[in-house]
Design an enzyme around this catalytic site. Structure first.
Site, PDB file in Angstrom:
ATOM      1  CG  ASP A 160       2.274  -2.879  -4.204  1.00 65.89           C
ATOM      2  OD1 ASP A 160       2.256  -2.303  -4.869  1.00 65.89           O
ATOM      3  OD2 ASP A 160       1.658  -2.781  -3.345  1.00 65.89           O
ATOM      4  CD  GLU A 392      -5.765  -5.481  -3.884  1.00 61.37           C
ATOM      5  OE1 GLU A 392      -5.830  -5.754  -2.556  1.00 61.37           O
ATOM      6  OE2 GLU A 392      -4.186  -5.175  -3.981  1.00 61.37           O
TER       7      GLU A 392
HETATM    8  C1  GLC Z   1      -1.230  -2.282  -3.650  1.00 57.39           C
HETATM    9  C2  GLC Z   1      -0.701  -2.260  -4.595  1.00 57.39           C
HETATM   10  C3  GLC Z   1      -1.501  -1.059  -6.309  1.00 57.39           C
HETATM   11  C4  GLC Z   1      -2.327  -0.021  -6.109  1.00 57.39           C
HETATM   12  C5  GLC Z   1      -3.030   0.290  -4.746  1.00 57.39           C
HETATM   13  C6  GLC Z   1      -4.089   0.009  -3.745  1.00 57.39           C
HETATM   14  O1  GLC Z   1      -0.656  -1.693  -3.303  1.00 57.39           O
HETATM   15  O2  GLC Z   1       0.174  -2.954  -5.717  1.00 57.39           O
HETATM   16  O3  GLC Z   1      -1.679  -1.424  -6.993  1.00 57.39           O
HETATM   17  O4  GLC Z   1      -2.765   1.509  -6.479  1.00 57.39           O
HETATM   18  O5  GLC Z   1      -3.075  -1.487  -3.828  1.00 57.39           O
HETATM   19  O6  GLC Z   1      -5.494  -0.413  -5.014  1.00 57.39           O
END
Ligand code: GLC
Length: 427
Positions: A160, A392
């Site tokens: 992102d 995460e």
């Molecule tokens: C964030 C991350 C993306 C992922 C999502 C859900 O947006 O950047 O890569 O898929 O979270 O985990």
């Protein structure tokens, strides 16, 4: 040993906790829907103990596919007021289930090939082949620009707020008629770990544009406010095309289908040079309209190994960067260059180490005869998990967990590594 055993159980518990009946959310609160590449990694983990449930993860993801072949980044099976931007903000999208209007890195073919080994696997590969082929075709048709499969939104890359996108975002204006909105992400987690407000306005500007053109994907690529080449999408797709070809040959797809995939692979191999940043001596993102490169080493720069592409010299220079970065952090592989001025070890894609990126990078290095660096990258993630749990992402300097806790893909990557030879029999 006992800590490992209990982590194994905690990993399975984490995936069960996030199971919403046939699909798995990344983590409760922050991400309450099914995400595209998250589900692929999740399937990899669940396959180590329940192949039928792993398979369901894949087929529910495919349920979100659009008629044009795109599998979107998020599938909205309900409208959760705790999440923004949800289905109403994306507007009228084209799938049978409401979704976002952009995709995500296509790791699915690679995962399917990996978890469906053995004779029973052939039937499963055949079951999803057409859907995955159509998705890859969509990338090659709707997203190709300057000979490479490009991206129209930082969210599509899965990375992102990586500083790589700044050169593309700087060219954009925030839409003057952008409807007001309230962010929800910052209510669930530490705002200092998340993208800035200015970035969010631009992300929403692209969504506003896409909605305004009825999510016509070719127009979004040609006329949209953002257009960059992403090493993550490029390398993941090239690898996935190779896995798709292997599956096509095994299940006896027609010659024309195999020829089509071979043509995509040839196009991908040729496009690898487009993202080679000679000055940096590594692969980096590049703005398609200006030709400008981003100038830092990211955690997808070394995915050339995973895609088995790039020249010997390019790979050697990438490896030298990995060695430089290794001396700067305690937990490889940071998402952004620790020598860059905008490196922030806890802010999402501006520094933290990400489990799924370590997974792919280590796999590629191992396959391409770089076992030492592969081990460093694998051990670093395992050590961070043992220290902090299934987060995460992780601060690469301290191993502290960042952003979402009880995170599905972290548990899944752990399971896949700990049970490398043990795919639950049923495949
Ligand atoms: C964030 C991350 C993306 C992922 C999502 C859900 O947006 O950047 O890569 O898929 O979270 O985990």
């Amino acid at each position: 040993m006992s800590q490992k055993l209990s982590l194994q159980q905690t990993a399975i518990n984490t995936l069960n906790l996030n199971d919403r009946g046939g699909f798995t959310i990344p983590t409760a609160g922050l991400y309450p829907y099914q995400w595209n590449w998250d589900s692929a990694f999740v399937a990899l983990g669940i396959a180590t103990y329940d192949m039928d449930r792993a398979w369901r993860e894949i087929t529910t993801l495919i349920e979100g596919q659009w008629p044009d072949g795109m599998i979107p980044s998020i599938i909205f099976r309900d409208d959760n007021p705790d999440y923004f931007p949800g289905p109403s903000r994306w507007g009228k999208t084209h799938g049978a289930i409401p979704s976002t209007g952009v995709s995500q890195p296509p790791v699915l073919a690679t995962v399917v090939r990996q978890i469906t080994q053995g004779s029973k696997g052939i039937a499963r590969r055949a079951e999803v082949f057409d859907a995955i082929f159509a998705w890859h075709k969509w990338f090659h048709d709707a997203r190709t620009a300057s000979g490479i499969v490009a991206t129209v939104h930082p969210w599509e890359t899965g990375r992102d707020n990586c500083p790589e996108w700044n050169i593309g975002l700087d060219l954009m204006e925030v839409a003057p008629d952008l409807p007001p909105y309230t962010r929800m992400d910052n209510k669930h987690v530490n705002p200092h770990h998340r993208p800035t407000q200015e970035q969010y306005d631009k992300y929403l500007t692209i969504v506003h544009f896409g909605d305004g053109i009825g999510w016509d994907q070719r127009r979004l690529t040609n006329e949209g406010p953002f257009l960059m080449a992403d090493p993550n999408i490029h390398f993941v797709l090239l690898r996935a095309d190779k896995d798709l070809l292997a599956m096509a040959e095994e299940i006896g797809e027609p010659v024309e289908t195999c020829e089509q995939i071979r043509a995509w692979i040839a196009k991908g191999e040729a496009a690898t040079d487009y993202i080679w940043n000679e000055e940096l001596g590594a692969f980096s993102a590049r703005d398609i309209r200006t030709g400008k490169f981003s100038d830092g080493f990211s955690n997808c720069s070394a995915l050339c190994f995973y895609a088995d592409t790039g020249t010997k010299e390019q790979r050697a220079r990438v490896l030298a960067h990995l060695q430089r970065v290794e001396n700067k952090v305690s937990y490889m592989l940071p998402s952004w260059d620790p020598d860059a001025p905008d490196f922030e070890p806890q802010r999402y894609w501006c520094g933290p180490m990400w489990p799924q990126m370590n997974y792919m990078t280590a796999l590629g290095l191992e396959e391409q005869s770089e076992p030492e660096m592969a081990r460093t990258i694998r051990d670093a993630l395992n050590n961070a998990i043992e220290k902090s749990g299934f987060w995460e992402c992780f601060d690469p300097l301290t191993g502290e967990g960042c952003v979402g806790a009880n995170f599905s893909w972290t548990a899944a990557v752990w399971l896949s590594w700990q049970n490398a030879t043990k795919l639950s029999g049923a495949a």
